[in-house]
Design an enzyme around this catalytic site. Structure first.
Site, PDB file in Angstrom:
ATOM      1  N   TYR A 149     -59.984  84.804 -93.351  1.00  0.00           N
ATOM      2  CA  TYR A 149     -61.257  85.510 -93.115  1.00  0.00           C
ATOM      3  C   TYR A 149     -60.974  86.914 -92.607  1.00  0.00           C
ATOM      4  O   TYR A 149     -60.111  87.104 -91.742  1.00  0.00           O
ATOM      5  CB  TYR A 149     -62.114  84.769 -92.082  1.00  0.00           C
ATOM      6  CG  TYR A 149     -63.346  84.180 -92.719  1.00  0.00           C
ATOM      7  CD1 TYR A 149     -64.341  85.020 -93.204  1.00  0.00           C
ATOM      8  CD2 TYR A 149     -63.508  82.809 -92.884  1.00  0.00           C
ATOM      9  CE1 TYR A 149     -65.462  84.499 -93.840  1.00  0.00           C
ATOM     10  CE2 TYR A 149     -64.627  82.292 -93.513  1.00  0.00           C
ATOM     11  CZ  TYR A 149     -65.594  83.143 -93.992  1.00  0.00           C
ATOM     12  OH  TYR A 149     -66.702  82.644 -94.627  1.00  0.00           O
ATOM     13  N   GLU A 180     -63.791  89.623 -92.272  1.00  0.00           N
ATOM     14  CA  GLU A 180     -65.029  90.426 -92.312  1.00  0.00           C
ATOM     15  C   GLU A 180     -64.783  91.795 -91.701  1.00  0.00           C
ATOM     16  O   GLU A 180     -64.101  91.928 -90.676  1.00  0.00           O
ATOM     17  CB  GLU A 180     -66.135  89.713 -91.528  1.00  0.00           C
ATOM     18  CG  GLU A 180     -66.723  88.547 -92.281  1.00  0.00           C
ATOM     19  CD  GLU A 180     -67.696  87.741 -91.432  1.00  0.00           C
ATOM     20  OE1 GLU A 180     -67.834  88.033 -90.230  1.00  0.00           O
ATOM     21  OE2 GLU A 180     -68.313  86.821 -91.985  1.00  0.00           O
ATOM     22  N   ASP A 231     -72.239 102.464-114.163  1.00  0.00           N
ATOM     23  CA  ASP A 231     -71.637 101.136-114.115  1.00  0.00           C
ATOM     24  C   ASP A 231     -70.661 101.066-115.284  1.00  0.00           C
ATOM     25  O   ASP A 231     -71.063 100.850-116.431  1.00  0.00           O
ATOM     26  CB  ASP A 231     -72.734 100.073-114.233  1.00  0.00           C
ATOM     27  CG  ASP A 231     -72.165  98.658-114.315  1.00  0.00           C
ATOM     28  OD1 ASP A 231     -70.930  98.514-114.387  1.00  0.00           O
ATOM     29  OD2 ASP A 231     -72.966  97.704-114.322  1.00  0.00           O
ATOM     30  N   THR A 264     -66.826  96.100-112.748  1.00  0.00           N
ATOM     31  CA  THR A 264     -66.164  94.810-112.591  1.00  0.00           C
ATOM     32  C   THR A 264     -64.673  95.094-112.778  1.00  0.00           C
ATOM     33  O   THR A 264     -64.287  96.190-113.183  1.00  0.00           O
ATOM     34  CB  THR A 264     -66.601  93.795-113.678  1.00  0.00           C
ATOM     35  OG1 THR A 264     -66.371  94.386-114.957  1.00  0.00           O
ATOM     36  CG2 THR A 264     -68.052  93.424-113.537  1.00  0.00           C
ATOM     37  N   LYS A 268     -62.717  92.970-117.054  1.00  0.00           N
ATOM     38  CA  LYS A 268     -62.985  93.174-118.481  1.00  0.00           C
ATOM     39  C   LYS A 268     -61.830  94.007-119.057  1.00  0.00           C
ATOM     40  O   LYS A 268     -60.687  93.556-119.018  1.00  0.00           O
ATOM     41  CB  LYS A 268     -64.354  93.818-118.661  1.00  0.00           C
ATOM     42  CG  LYS A 268     -65.509  93.001-118.066  1.00  0.00           C
ATOM     43  CD  LYS A 268     -66.811  93.642-118.427  1.00  0.00           C
ATOM     44  CE  LYS A 268     -68.074  93.036-117.998  1.00  0.00           C
ATOM     45  NZ  LYS A 268     -68.356  92.197-116.954  1.00  0.00           N
ATOM     46  N   ARG A 328     -61.398  88.391-111.563  1.00  0.00           N
ATOM     47  CA  ARG A 328     -62.860  88.584-111.501  1.00  0.00           C
ATOM     48  C   ARG A 328     -63.211  89.213-110.163  1.00  0.00           C
ATOM     49  O   ARG A 328     -62.908  88.647-109.113  1.00  0.00           O
ATOM     50  CB  ARG A 328     -63.602  87.244-111.573  1.00  0.00           C
ATOM     51  CG  ARG A 328     -63.340  86.414-112.775  1.00  0.00           C
ATOM     52  CD  ARG A 328     -64.418  85.366-112.950  1.00  0.00           C
ATOM     53  NE  ARG A 328     -65.504  85.948-113.710  1.00  0.00           N
ATOM     54  CZ  ARG A 328     -65.427  86.174-115.023  1.00  0.00           C
ATOM     55  NH1 ARG A 328     -64.343  85.867-115.701  1.00  0.00           N
ATOM     56  NH2 ARG A 328     -66.437  86.723-115.659  1.00  0.00           N
TER      57      ARG A 328
HETATM   58  N1  PLP Z   1     -72.300  95.530-115.337  1.00  0.00           N
HETATM   59  C1  PLP Z   1     -72.066  95.460-116.659  1.00  0.00           C
HETATM   60  C2  PLP Z   1     -72.209  96.703-117.470  1.00  0.00           C
HETATM   61  C3  PLP Z   1     -71.701  94.253-117.255  1.00  0.00           C
HETATM   62  O1  PLP Z   1     -71.502  94.187-118.564  1.00  0.00           O
HETATM   63  C4  PLP Z   1     -71.571  93.109-116.430  1.00  0.00           C
HETATM   64  C5  PLP Z   1     -71.170  91.797-116.973  1.00  0.00           C
HETATM   65  O2  PLP Z   1     -71.061  91.523-118.100  1.00  0.00           O
HETATM   66  C6  PLP Z   1     -71.860  93.233-115.076  1.00  0.00           C
HETATM   67  C7  PLP Z   1     -72.214  94.448-114.560  1.00  0.00           C
HETATM   68  C8  PLP Z   1     -71.890  92.041-114.165  1.00  0.00           C
HETATM   69  O3  PLP Z   1     -70.704  91.546-113.841  1.00  0.00           O
HETATM   70  P1  PLP Z   1     -70.573  90.065-113.237  1.00  0.00           P
HETATM   71  O4  PLP Z   1     -70.800  89.149-114.379  1.00  0.00           O
HETATM   72  O5  PLP Z   1     -69.186  90.106-112.740  1.00  0.00           O
HETATM   73  O6  PLP Z   1     -71.586  89.931-112.165  1.00  0.00           O
END
Ligand code: PLP
Length: 433
Positions: free
Chosen positions: A51, A53, A206, A232, A235, A241
């Site tokens: 842990y 935090e 994002d 993320t 990918k 993950r």
């Molecule tokens: N943002 C985008 C552009 C995504 O394509 C994804 C997932 O496919 C996410 C966020 C969310 O990720 P997670 O599935 O890890 O929550």
């Protein structure tokens, strides 16, 4: 203490079956990849026991000297991997995944019911960019904030920036979100920056899908124009993950992003960080700085182009006419079939991809397209020649889908299928009620 085979043969056998499935199929889901053994070793380590935090040097638990070292190393590598200046940018590596990372940003810089604009999900955006339908606010990001999605120009398949600008001037969002889950082209960051500035909004990218490509500089760099960048890590980046949030250190629109975002992650929305994931991420980010990683990302893009041009040769209509990144979106509607059936048939041949809505679609359950990505099979060593072969296999699968449709038409089965699709038998309504 026993190993998994002795302690739990049932779970061991499920993992073995999944491993075999992963290795025996053509993995073409654009958001998936095969991470390295080194990453998996870190993820499966004793780091999961701890842990911690808080942030390095400021923890709510004792015994964190090594965890502090690890998280600081991970932060440094994250900034280096994306070539951002650590004096101007900071990063939080604790988000548990992409959706939590996005929600954390929103709670950091918006008040409940403040306005945001992201790309609409049926046009390639992600659920966590404020998705809602005319009937329902589906995502928490549209329940707790007011969302007005922007869309593509259906004639070009490109983001309709003119419409985004007009809508933003009327809607006055506090946040504009770039980035997508199914968009084969780069975003026009300078244009989005101008729109955000004109209405006094934060600009966030994002980059979940393309973060590996960004790290290797094979697509445009969002850091030059955005205030916040989320991602993320599993990918195209090929990590475990997880999620990350990069933020400008200087205040933006009067907000100290560093403390607002760090506080939104913890204690706002999360508790203890997943240190095993942070360990795996640090390993992945070390690799992301290497020349081999850059070569890999270049291959991801060239393989995807080879796939796109072979599909075009075979007569397929691609959304936006091609691809600049790691995915193509095929519009199957001109052939009179949908993505759901093609996905099923291809699955039977161990070709794993996903049905996807294409601009103009009426139904998200039976969308008109399929999304095909190159990162995973590029990790397994495929080059352009194999991606041309993949296009041919997909073509064969589509021909079989068409043939199946022809055989079904006029049969009793077709009457049954019409019944299933009719309002008398609306499965979705029954399930959701
Ligand atoms: N943002 C985008 C552009 C995504 O394509 C994804 C997932 O496919 C996410 C966020 C969310 O990720 P997670 O599935 O890890 O929550």
């Amino acid at each position: 203490d026993h190993g998994l085979s002795e302690a739990d043969p049932e779970v061991r056998s499920i993992i073995d079956k999944e491993k075999e499935r992963q290795f025996k199929s053509l993995e073409l889901i654009a958001s998936e990849n095969f991470t390295s053994r080194a990453v998996m070793e870190a993820v499966g380590s004793c780091l999961t026991n701890k842990y911690s935090e808080g942030l390095p040097g400021k923890r709510y638990y004792g015994g964190n000297e090594y965890i502090d070292e690890l998280e600081t190393l991970c932060q440094q590598r994250a900034l280096e991997a994306f070539q951002v200046d650590g004096k101007k940018w900071g990063v939080n590596v604790q988000p548990l995944s992409g959706s939590p990372a996005n929600f954390e940003v929103y709670t950091a810089i918006l008040k409940p019911h403040d306005r945001l604009m992201g790309l609409d999900l049926p046009h390639g955006g992600h659920l966590s960019h404020g998705f809602m339908t005319p009937k329902r606010r589906v995502s928490g990001t549209s329940i707790y904030f007011e969302s007005m999605p922007y869309r593509l120009d259906e004639s070009t398949g490109l983001v309709d920036y003119d419409m985004l600008e007009k809508t933003a001037i009327l809607f006055r969002p506090k946040l504009i979100i770039a980035g997508a889950s199914a968009y084969p082209r780069d975003f026009d960051y300078p244009r989005m920056r101008k729109i955000a500035d004109a209405v006094g909004a934060f600009l966030m990218m994002d980059m979940a899908h393309i973060s590996g490509l960004v790290a290797a500089s094979v697509v445009a760099n969002p850091f030059e124009y955005c205030d916040i960048v989320t991602t993320t890590t599993h990918k195209s980046l090929r990590g475990p993950r997880g999620g990350m949030i990069f933020f400008k250190k200087d205040p933006v629109l009067g907000v100290d992003l560093e403390s607002a975002i760090n506080n939104a992650v913890f204690p706002g929305l999360q508790g203890g960080p997943h240190n095993h994931t942070i360990g795996g991420l640090a390993v992945c980010l070390k690799h992301a700085k290497s020349p081999e990683f850059k070569a890999y990302q270049n291959k991801v893009v060239s393989n995807c182009r080879a796939l796109a041009s072979r599909l075009t040769e075979l007569g397929y209509k691609l959304v936006s006419g091609g691809s600049d990144n790691h995915l193509v979106l095929v519009d199957l509607r001109p052939l009179g079939i949908d993505g759901a059936r093609a996905e099923k048939i291809l699955d039977l041949a161990s070709i794993t991809l996903n049905k996807n809505s294409v601009p103009g679609d009426k139904s998200a359950l039976v969308p008109g397209g399929i999304r095909i990505g190159s990162p995973a099979m590029t990790t397994r060593g495929f080059s352009e020649k194999e991606f041309v072969a993949i296009a041919d296999f997909i073509h064969e699968g589509v021909q079989i889908t068409l043939e199946a449709k022809r055989l079904v038409s006029g049969s009793k089965l077709q009457d049954f299928m019409k019944f299933v699709a009719s309002p008398d038998f609306s499965l979705m309504d029954k399930v959701s009620d």
